[in-house]
Design a protein around this motif. Structure first.
Motif, PDB file in Angstrom:
ATOM      1  N   ASP A 183     -14.489  40.494 -34.223  1.00 51.60           N
ATOM      2  CA  ASP A 183     -13.591  39.545 -33.339  1.00 51.60           C
ATOM      3  C   ASP A 183     -14.506  38.573 -32.401  1.00 51.60           C
ATOM      4  OD1 ASP A 183     -11.322  41.805 -34.509  1.00 51.60           O
ATOM      5  OD2 ASP A 183     -12.441  43.339 -32.728  1.00 51.60           O
ATOM      6  N   ALA A 216     -14.577  41.034 -26.739  1.00 50.37           N
ATOM      7  CA  ALA A 216     -13.931  41.015 -27.605  1.00 50.37           C
ATOM      8  C   ALA A 216     -12.497  39.763 -26.827  1.00 50.37           C
ATOM      9  CB  ALA A 216     -13.172  41.104 -28.888  1.00 50.37           C
ATOM     10  N   SER A 229     -20.314  40.037 -30.310  1.00 49.76           N
ATOM     11  CA  SER A 229     -18.656  40.625 -30.870  1.00 49.76           C
ATOM     12  C   SER A 229     -18.395  40.393 -32.351  1.00 49.76           C
ATOM     13  CB  SER A 229     -17.497  39.536 -30.092  1.00 49.76           C
ATOM     14  OG  SER A 229     -16.375  39.860 -29.873  1.00 49.76           O
TER      15      SER A 229
END
Length: 245
Positions: A169, A244, A158
């Motif tokens: 994120d 995310a 992520s």
């Protein structure tokens, strides 16, 4: 043309072949393929997907080679079919491990500082989890390094990107927990074939504790079902929510 048996045996005994075997290639390839596929399906650019594949593969080499070095004495005692028992010098394996670690650091950082740190911590925790001690690897907390190591995979993906300054994120908490649970299942599944020797050595870790209560065959079937269910849950959550938070 089929190679003669003698040639196959000779090839299997060469240093490159022994190093491949010492890397626990099935687990290394499955982990690399899974994380590479996740990066690809999340829409990452081609060069980023290739970087993820290279980073994960080298990290898996580190884990496999470290494991065989730590277990060298026990493997000799139990005469297991392991490269280090079949003639691979410990010095050669140590050199290969050192080279892999030196390669892993820049590869990881090139995914971004946060992503690289997450993957390096994941590998470090996995390596520390192979140390032979009564509390973690051989005892009741044997599942913990696996949970932490696998639980960091979503963060690695992520936060990842291309270059040291890449930022992403925060990972999904649900996906992180599911990956940690997957790690526990992988721990149980991969330990099944060594339960007899581990029992003889006086271990008291999670897979052996479960096997004593269920039997080895039911535990094998149960772990396969468990891995299938958790893997399916990861796929559903990732498809619906992405990596995310």
């Amino acid at each position: 043309m089929t190679l003669p048996t003698s040639a196959i045996r000779w090839l299997g005994g060469t240093t490159p072949a022994l190093l491949v075997r010492a890397a626990h290639p099935r687990q290394a390839l499955l982990t690399t393929i899974a994380l590479t596929a996740a990066a690809s399906l999340s829409g990452r650019a081609g060069r980023e997907v290739a970087l993820v594949a290279a980073t994960v593969l080298v990290g898996q080499l580190v884990l496999g080679w470290n494991n065989d070095l730590v277990d060298a004495s026990a493997d000799h005692d139990h005469q297991r079919i392991k490269p280090i028992v079949d003639g691979l010098p410990a010095s050669t394996l140590s050199f290969a491990l050192t080279c892999a670690v030196l390669l892993l650091i820049p590869l990881s950082v090139n995914n971004g500082l946060m992503a690289g740190a997450c993957y390096l911590v994941s590998v470090a925790v996995g390596a520390l989890g192979t140390l032979r001690n009564r509390l973690v690897r051989q005892g009741p907390l044997s599942w913990l390094p696996w949970a932490i190591s696998f639980g960091l995979y979503p963060a690695f993906l992520s936060y990842g990107g291309w270059g040291g300054r890449a930022t992403g994120d925060a990972p999904s908490i649900t996906l992180t927990v599911l990956c940690a649970l997957l790690g526990v299942g992988v721990h149980v599944f991969t330990a099944l074939w060594g339960l007899v020797a581990d029992d003889a050595d006086g271990w008291h870790y999670l897979p052996l504790w479960l096997a004593r209560r269920t039997g080895a065959t039911p535990l094998l079937l149960g772990s396969i079902v468990y891995l299938g269910v958790v893997g399916a849950a990861i796929a559903v959550v990732a498809e619906q929510s992405g990596l995310a938070a």
